[in-house]
Write an enzyme that holds these catalytic residues in place. Sequence first.
Site, PDB file in Angstrom:
ATOM      1  CG  ASP A   1      -1.636   1.263   1.498  1.00  0.00           C
ATOM      2  OD1 ASP A   1      -1.631   2.142   0.615  1.00  0.00           O
ATOM      3  OD2 ASP A   1      -2.232   1.398   2.592  1.00  0.00           O
TER       4      ASP A   1
ATOM      5  CE  LYS B   1      -1.370   7.128  -3.531  1.00  0.00           C
ATOM      6  NZ  LYS B   1      -1.878   6.121  -2.567  1.00  0.00           N
TER       7      LYS B   1
ATOM      8  CD  GLU C   1      -4.973   3.674  -2.360  1.00  0.00           C
ATOM      9  OE1 GLU C   1      -5.838   4.448  -1.910  1.00  0.00           O
ATOM     10  OE2 GLU C   1      -3.831   4.057  -2.679  1.00  0.00           O
TER      11      GLU C   1
ATOM     12  CG  ASP D   1      -9.042   4.841   1.255  1.00  0.00           C
ATOM     13  OD1 ASP D   1      -8.648   5.559   2.195  1.00  0.00           O
ATOM     14  OD2 ASP D   1      -8.278   4.146   0.568  1.00  0.00           O
TER      15      ASP D   1
END
Length: 622
Positions: A20, A83, A183, A205
């Site tokens: 992850d 990211k 994800e 999420d």
Amino acid sequence: MAFLELDVLNNDNKAILGIDLGTTNSMVALFRDGRPQVLALEGWADARIPSALFFDEDGTVAVGREARAKAVDEPGASMLSIKRFMGCGLADCENDLSNVPFKASESENGVVAFDIRGRRFTPQQLSARILKHIWDVASDALLEPAPLRAVITVPAYFDDAQRQATRDAARIAGLDVARIVNEPTAASLAYGLDRKKEGTVAVYDLGGGTFDVSILTIEEGVFRVLATAGNTHLGGDDLDRVLVGLALNEIAEQLDEGVKRDPAFLQGVRLAAERTKIELSQKPSAELAVVAPQLGLNWRREVTRPQFEELAQPWIDRTLDACRQALLDAKLKTKDIDEVVLVGGSTRIPAVRLQVESFFGRKPKSELNPDEIVALGAAVQGHVLAGGTREVLLLDVTPLSLGIETVGGAVAKVIQRNSAIPLQATEGFTTYAENQTGIDFHVVQGEREMAKDCRTLGRFKLIGIPPMAAGMAKVAVHFSIDANGILTVTAVENSTSTKASIEVQPMHGLTDDEVEVMLEESFAHARSDFDESRLVNLKVEISTMVRATEKNLHFVADQLDRETRDEIQDAVTAAKKAREGQDFAATQAARDGLEQATLPLAALLMDSVAKAALAGKKLDSF
Ligand code: ADP
Ligand code: MG
């Protein structure tokens, strides 16, 4: 829609890591002893690996926990949330640059790059450092070199550029990407929801830097993502910023302008704000402190949970709006959802849990640690790809429609938004001009009807088409999106099999804000776009008809009576005139008039063509 068969790549039983790769924190897991397990070093309280980098003066780079710790004292030398910059151009990420203490520029290929201690790094390179560190942690935890193949997760909303950047980062780190997985899909796998015979899952999420919600169905253990919505620029960081704003407001008078913009100072305040936020998940009130002795600053105040919740509410509302949008796209109602899965550190906030629960009208699943779910699911997927026993198929969706620009600037959509991937689609095209031997293809992404309002993914040229009359060449344009979300567009001319293709790796990524804006615009403009595109198509059709008429009239002019010739001539003039205007109805009427007037001409031509063909002459001599 038919399910695609899962192609289990390698049957050599080599293990595959699940990673992850988070904005704030990363985590690594491996399927061992019949279950996925997160890997952490002894002495760690949890398995979180901060996605942080720290650049020392001597040129050494610290990663992970060490970097995060050093960042507290020396934020000016640390890089957090890399990211956010994956697959982005400079213009895409301008807003985020204010949180980065390094100078950013754009590299030749349009990717943002950072100047750090005299060296230049792309987000891919920086991300690769983190991946390498993750692999080291895994190896240390396993007491042997960890597998070099990995499943890496990305937010469902990541576009082609962002996915590709992630693959590149892995390659730089020396890892072999077995698959890029969304994800939320990984989260569903972690809960073993694939074992259900059927059902519908909503995965919510809320991490540090990204938010997404996905609606998945399970049928006979097979997952399908029906819809996804969200925002890669929404998360716990925003809530930190809200508290930073609160602090800065109150101490504004004690600070001079330079300090207010000093990245080191701001990052210190940010970390303090985050601590307060996290404490508020456990306690009804917490202290927010900005302490900087060198500035003579020692400011503290109490923040209560209701105060924080009020500040957080607009952000929570935005996540619920996205939930609404995802349901709408999936054509489902909240009562159709069987399971709600919470993912990401920010779902520990009580107000978030409560509001997600009341939105969907059911208690979210929460047995697993929201930090670990995605890594665990990635490990499950790795296990499956390595030839393991769980039969799971992953399909994801395209966030925006994909298409080709046609003559006049309209878009022919080849793949609709929210289509499950991997997928393939083919559309037929033809040439517009006489003896056209090449076609320029402009591949676009977006919901608007005109190419100029969509985003360019790439351009390529098909050359070597044999000279033919306009409209005679048959060109098949094939769109294929693989399981990693990488788009390949291929154009093939039928008669000669002349072929050209591109793998679409756009210069830089599309931010979710852009996706949102593009979607909003498309709704706002749907009507006018539709009219505009219809008008453009009509005008193109008229041009083709006029050209054909003028050319062919010349061949058979002596076989037509004067009256017919005049009628055709008048219709041509009227059509040309209509082509200059903006009136759809008038243009349509002129087109129909031209078609009507040229019927005798068409009949004659058909005759001539038939005779010519019988006489062994070639068709294209007309
Ligand atoms: P990402 O997937 O973006 O890397 P994570 O899922 O690791 O993010 O979540 C990180 C975010 O969760 C950070 O913004 C962090 O402040 C927040 N967070 C972690 N624990 C808590 C908590 N107990 N209460 C509120 N927020 C939390
Ligand atoms: Mg995450």
